[in-house]
Motif scaffolding. Structure first.
Motif, PDB file in Angstrom:
ATOM      1  N   HIS A 120       0.802  -1.228   0.000  1.00  0.00           N
ATOM      2  CA  HIS A 120       0.000   0.000   0.000  1.00  0.00           C
ATOM      3  C   HIS A 120       0.828   1.268   0.000  1.00  0.00           C
ATOM      4  CE1 HIS A 120      -4.158  -1.418   0.243  1.00  0.00           C
ATOM      5  NE2 HIS A 120      -3.607  -2.502   0.760  1.00  0.00           N
ATOM      6  N   LYS A 210       1.519  13.280   5.910  1.00  0.00           N
ATOM      7  CA  LYS A 210       0.389  14.002   5.298  1.00  0.00           C
ATOM      8  C   LYS A 210       0.594  15.520   5.292  1.00  0.00           C
ATOM      9  CE  LYS A 210      -1.874  10.181   4.793  1.00  0.00           C
ATOM     10  NZ  LYS A 210      -2.165   9.594   3.488  1.00  0.00           N
ATOM     11  N   GLU A 281       2.639  10.027  -1.441  1.00  0.00           N
ATOM     12  CA  GLU A 281       1.422   9.202  -1.459  1.00  0.00           C
ATOM     13  C   GLU A 281       1.639   8.128  -2.499  1.00  0.00           C
ATOM     14  OE1 GLU A 281      -1.345   8.921   0.346  1.00  0.00           O
ATOM     15  OE2 GLU A 281      -1.032  10.799   1.393  1.00  0.00           O
TER      16      GLU A 281
HETATM   17  O1  GMT Z   1      -0.859   6.930   5.232  1.00  0.00           O
HETATM   18  C1  GMT Z   1      -1.919   6.439   4.894  1.00  0.00           C
HETATM   19  O2  GMT Z   1      -2.767   6.997   4.181  1.00  0.00           O
HETATM   20  C2  GMT Z   1      -2.217   5.070   5.353  1.00  0.00           C
HETATM   21  C3  GMT Z   1      -1.616   4.103   4.433  1.00  0.00           C
HETATM   22  C4  GMT Z   1      -1.935   2.724   4.852  1.00  0.00           C
HETATM   23  O3  GMT Z   1      -1.192   1.897   4.389  1.00  0.00           O
HETATM   24  O4  GMT Z   1      -2.832   2.427   5.613  1.00  0.00           O
HETATM   25  O5  GMT Z   1      -2.105   4.474   3.113  1.00  0.00           O
HETATM   26  C5  GMT Z   1      -1.443   4.023   1.992  1.00  0.00           C
HETATM   27  O6  GMT Z   1      -2.382   3.158   1.369  1.00  0.00           O
HETATM   28  C6  GMT Z   1      -3.508   3.803   0.763  1.00  0.00           C
HETATM   29  C7  GMT Z   1      -4.429   2.725   0.210  1.00  0.00           C
HETATM   30  O7  GMT Z   1      -3.804   1.948  -0.736  1.00  0.00           O
HETATM   31  C8  GMT Z   1      -3.024   4.762  -0.322  1.00  0.00           C
HETATM   32  O8  GMT Z   1      -4.135   5.384  -0.964  1.00  0.00           O
HETATM   33  C9  GMT Z   1      -2.140   5.831   0.346  1.00  0.00           C
HETATM   34  O9  GMT Z   1      -1.621   6.656  -0.668  1.00  0.00           O
HETATM   35  C10 GMT Z   1      -0.991   5.166   1.094  1.00  0.00           C
HETATM   36  N1  GMT Z   1      -0.306   6.190   1.885  1.00  0.00           N
HETATM   37  C11 GMT Z   1       0.934   6.610   1.602  1.00  0.00           C
HETATM   38  O10 GMT Z   1       1.596   6.187   0.658  1.00  0.00           O
HETATM   39  C12 GMT Z   1       1.479   7.647   2.505  1.00  0.00           C
END
Ligand code: GMT
Length: 374
Positions: A120, A210, A281
């Motif tokens: 993720h 974030k 992200e």
């Molecule tokens: O930081 C977050 O948003 C949480 C993180 C997670 O692993 O729970 O999010 C990641 O997975 C999301 C779902 O696939 C992606 O949309 C986010 O972009 C990703 N976050 C980052 O890469 C920081």
């Protein structure tokens, strides 16, 4: 198929994607077994095709750190045997892929139990790259029967960082465009937004990546040009510092911190612009949810966001930390109604035509069949 899903059941993108994937698969007739330490936040507990198996971690005075990874592995093997699961699908590499690998090994003398790992983002970019977790993350990826990632960016980054050689199938985040939809015209009054002002929204787990404080700085700039209100949805370590900054900049009356919310599909359509000023992200699920609701994003031009948003067409991407550029885009959207309507419609179109559940869920089904047939 009978599928076991493991994820972090908390407020975070990977848990949300895993839960919504389980719900969508169940609606398509699959039998879904969530194997987690708590019930995932967006799970519909009454769905007849969904079962939830809690992982308990028995303690013992000798255990300074309760061995969750092992308890999870045992529970996975037990559930897989009892319900004749066809495969396990784990979300977030650490430690879930290692538990799944152990469960597969436990059952190996009696039956095959393949597992798919979905990467993720922070599991690769932050946690997995940490020296103490690097070799175990690499092992988890290499021993998976299938690996998916949520963007091309993350797939490339995984290959670069871990030097793995197997295929990483890109299956992007998805959104249910029936549930996430624009507000009906004239239907936007909300007690959260005073005096019918324009509304900005930020939705995240308020982690440092974030750059939550940038939302406050953007608000302060926007207020110089347009009356607006900022809705901050979610919670996490950066909430306190953001509240402090709002007071320091004298904009605290113009921002509401709503905390963790389960039905974000009811809140997002209230906004005019979604802010995601992240450092990085791998995809940016909140931006996609906004787009489905016809709420264009002003976000940063990093990672998988560049695969989701076409700059200037269905949203805007500006450099990380460039408050002036991000604020200027927000002001443009809030003051030019014709522009806002055009970008909002394009955002909704992108969500429907590229990221809708009906397009993405079959990609997972096809991948499961491939992994199980191998
Ligand atoms: O930081 C977050 O948003 C949480 C993180 C997670 O692993 O729970 O999010 C990641 O997975 C999301 C779902 O696939 C992606 O949309 C986010 O972009 C990703 N976050 C980052 O890469 C920081």
């Amino acid at each position: 198929m009978r599928i076991g899903i493991t994820c972090y059941p908390t407020y975070g993108g990977s848990g949300i994607v895993a839960t919504e994937l389980g719900l969508e698969l169940a609606n398509r007739g699959h039998e879904i077994h969530f194997i987690t330490y708590d019930s995932p936040i967006r799970l519909d507990p009454g769905h007849p095709q969904i079962l939830y198996h809690e992982v308990e971690v028995p303690t013992y005075p000798l255990f300074h750190f309760p061995p969750y990874t092992l308890a999870l592995a045992s529970r996975m093997a037990e559930v897989a045997e009892r319900y004749a699961l066809d495969l396990l699908h784990v979300h977030y590499a650490i430690p879930h892929s290692i538990s799944a690998m152990l469960a597969r090994d436990m059952l190996a003398p009696r039956r095959r139990l393949p597992f798919v790992t979905t990467l993720h983002g922070t599991d690769i970019t932050f946690v997995g790259a940490e020296p103490s977790y690097f070799p175990i993350t690499k092992l988890g990826i290499e021993r998976s029967d299938g690996v998916t990632s949520v963007s091309e960016y993350l797939s490339r980054r995984t290959i670069e960082v871990f030097g793995v050689s197997q295929e990483i199938r890109v299956i992007r985040n998805f959104v249910n465009c029936e549930i996430y939809r624009p507000a009906r015209k004239g239907k936007r009054e909300s007690p959260f937004i005073p005096d019918g002002k324009k509304a900005l929204m930020h939705l995240s787990n308020f982690r440092p990546v974030k750059r939550v404080q940038d939302c406050i700085r953007i608000l302060a700039e926007v207020l110089k040009a347009v009356p607006a209100h900022l809705l901050m949805v979610g919670d996490g370590p950066e909430r306190g510092p953001a509240e402090q900054l709002a007071r320091a900049l004298g904009v605290e009356r113009h921002v509401s911190f709503l905390g963790k919310q389960n039905h974000v599909e009811r809140l997002i359509p209230l906004a005019d612009v979604m802010l995601l000023p992240s450092q990085l992200e791998s995809f940016g699920l909140a931006v996609l949810e906004g787009m489905a609701c016809g709420v264009p994003a002003v976000a940063t031009n990093v990672g998988g966001l560049t695969e989701l948003v076409s700059h200037g067409v269905d949203g805007y991407l500006e450099p990380v930390g460039d408050i002036a550029a991000q604020s200027a885009r927000v002001i443009e959207l809030l003051t030019n109604e014709e522009l806002h309507e055009r970008v909002a419609a394009a955002a909704r179109y992108t969500a429907i035509s590229r990221f809708c559940t009906s397009l993405v869920i079959p990609l997972y089904e096809e991948y499961y069949r491939q992994v199980c047939g191998a």
